[in-house]
Enzyme design. Structure first.
Site, PDB file in Angstrom:
ATOM      1  N   GLY A  14       0.780  -1.225   0.000  1.00 51.17           N
ATOM      2  CA  GLY A  14       0.000   0.000   0.000  1.00 51.17           C
ATOM      3  C   GLY A  14       0.814   1.279   0.000  1.00 51.17           C
ATOM      4  O   GLY A  14       1.784   1.430  -0.750  1.00 51.17           O
ATOM      5  N   TYR A 152     -10.525   4.979  15.974  1.00 47.60           N
ATOM      6  CA  TYR A 152      -9.622   5.221  14.838  1.00 47.60           C
ATOM      7  C   TYR A 152      -9.455   6.721  14.620  1.00 47.60           C
ATOM      8  O   TYR A 152      -8.324   7.223  14.507  1.00 47.60           O
ATOM      9  CB  TYR A 152     -10.152   4.553  13.566  1.00 47.60           C
ATOM     10  CG  TYR A 152      -9.305   4.891  12.364  1.00 47.60           C
ATOM     11  CD1 TYR A 152      -8.000   4.404  12.256  1.00 47.60           C
ATOM     12  CD2 TYR A 152      -9.784   5.730  11.353  1.00 47.60           C
ATOM     13  CE1 TYR A 152      -7.198   4.734  11.175  1.00 47.60           C
ATOM     14  CE2 TYR A 152      -8.990   6.056  10.268  1.00 47.60           C
ATOM     15  CZ  TYR A 152      -7.699   5.560  10.179  1.00 47.60           C
ATOM     16  OH  TYR A 152      -6.897   5.898   9.110  1.00 47.60           O
ATOM     17  N   LYS A 156      -5.986   9.214  15.069  1.00 43.21           N
ATOM     18  CA  LYS A 156      -5.447  10.100  14.031  1.00 43.21           C
ATOM     19  C   LYS A 156      -5.457  11.560  14.471  1.00 43.21           C
ATOM     20  O   LYS A 156      -4.612  12.354  14.042  1.00 43.21           O
ATOM     21  CB  LYS A 156      -6.210   9.903  12.722  1.00 43.21           C
ATOM     22  CG  LYS A 156      -5.971   8.520  12.097  1.00 43.21           C
ATOM     23  CD  LYS A 156      -4.486   8.235  11.901  1.00 43.21           C
ATOM     24  CE  LYS A 156      -4.216   6.920  11.222  1.00 43.21           C
ATOM     25  NZ  LYS A 156      -2.783   6.671  10.968  1.00 43.21           N
ATOM     26  N   VAL A 185      -8.400   5.995   0.141  1.00 45.28           N
ATOM     27  CA  VAL A 185      -7.298   5.472  -0.673  1.00 45.28           C
ATOM     28  C   VAL A 185      -7.582   4.015  -1.013  1.00 45.28           C
ATOM     29  O   VAL A 185      -7.748   3.188  -0.117  1.00 45.28           O
ATOM     30  CB  VAL A 185      -5.949   5.575   0.067  1.00 45.28           C
ATOM     31  CG1 VAL A 185      -4.823   5.040  -0.823  1.00 45.28           C
ATOM     32  CG2 VAL A 185      -5.662   7.005   0.497  1.00 45.28           C
ATOM     33  N   PHE A 190      -6.022  -1.521   3.611  1.00 41.52           N
ATOM     34  CA  PHE A 190      -6.651  -0.829   4.732  1.00 41.52           C
ATOM     35  C   PHE A 190      -8.051  -1.354   5.034  1.00 41.52           C
ATOM     36  O   PHE A 190      -8.360  -1.757   6.162  1.00 41.52           O
ATOM     37  CB  PHE A 190      -6.693   0.673   4.458  1.00 41.52           C
ATOM     38  CG  PHE A 190      -7.334   1.481   5.542  1.00 41.52           C
ATOM     39  CD1 PHE A 190      -6.607   1.860   6.665  1.00 41.52           C
ATOM     40  CD2 PHE A 190      -8.667   1.863   5.461  1.00 41.52           C
ATOM     41  CE1 PHE A 190      -7.192   2.604   7.679  1.00 41.52           C
ATOM     42  CE2 PHE A 190      -9.265   2.608   6.463  1.00 41.52           C
ATOM     43  CZ  PHE A 190      -8.528   2.980   7.568  1.00 41.52           C
TER      44      PHE A 190
END
Length: 253
Positions: A14, A152, A156, A185, A190
């Site tokens: 990735g 999550y 971040k 993405v 992911f």
């Protein structure tokens, strides 16, 4: 760019792989960190035509093993100029009240603790040499909340605030610190990881959407690194044209 040695986590696939490829093509020696030795061996053989690479196959949450590997890097790889904290993951999409604690703990350990620990290991050397750049791969999830994003998104947001505080601590030195925040993405593992290996469920996320790809993020990293020495890019937020910040959610009875 004047940097010579980079360390990239999550380098086996990735975004991490794309970043490693981009940096070696610019002539940097790259330390490739991931859990899969087989994938790292393959990548190293592909990149050797551009620059030398060194493999570190380990789980970045294993602090003892990671410390040992970093402390025993070959002499020609010891002075790490660039740290790219790319390894990270999301697990599940359940609301907080339905989430699995083990998933939360894993995300915190990988996205926060391991990222912080690598910085703790490598930033002192950068400051001492008065040369270096830390690039954290964050996410727009650290800015824009969504249902099921809970921990999550919080990890971040941690990465974003850590980046800004590190820049404050590096003030007066040539060390630079940046946060790259991608939106959707494709072309990475992911979503497959997020949905515990359910590839069909993961693929539906990207149906009829022209998402970003790993090379887009790698090019952003290259751009941030290549700015003049007196320029620090604090934050780069990247979305595909098919995505936008959403309005505040509401619920009708």
């Amino acid at each position: 760019m004047n940097y010579k040695i980079a360390l990239v986590t999550g380098a086996s696939s990735g975004i991490g792989r794309a970043i490693a490829e981009t940096l070696t093509k610019k002539g940097l020696k790259v330390i490739l960190i991931a859990r899969s030795k087989d994938k790292l061996d393959t990548l190293k053989s592909e990149l050797k035509k551009y620059a030398d690479c060194h493999i570190v196959d380990c789980d970045i949450t294993d602090k003892e093993l990671l410390t040992n590997k970093i402390n025993h890097l070959p002499e020609e790889f010891k002075s790490v100029d660039v740290l790219v904290n790319c390894a990270g993951l999301a697990l599940g999409i359940n609301a907080a009240q339905e989430a699995d604690w083990n998933d939360w703990e894993t995300m915190i350990n990988v996205n926060c603790v391991a990222v912080s620990y690598l910085i703790h290991l490598l930033m002192p050397g950068m400051v001492e040499r008065d040369c270096g750049h830390i690039i954290n791969i964050g996410s727009i999830a650290g800015t824009y909340p969504y249902k099921g994003g809970n921990i999550y998104g919080a990890t971040k947001a941690f990465v974003e605030q850590l980046t800004l505080n590190l820049k404050s601590d590096a003030l007066g030195t040539a060390v630079r610190v940046s946060n790259i925040e991608p939106g959707m993405v494709s072309g990475s593992e992911f979503s497959v990881v997020r949905f515990k290996g359910d590839k069909e469920k993961a693929s539906k996320i990207y149906e009829n959407i022209e998402a970003l790809n790993p090379v887009d993020i790698a090019e952003a990293v290259e751009w941030v690194l290549s700015r003049p020495a007196n320029v620090n890019i604090n934050r780069v937020e990247i979305m595909p044209i098919s995505q936008a910040p959403s309005r505040t959610a509401y619920h009708k009875k």
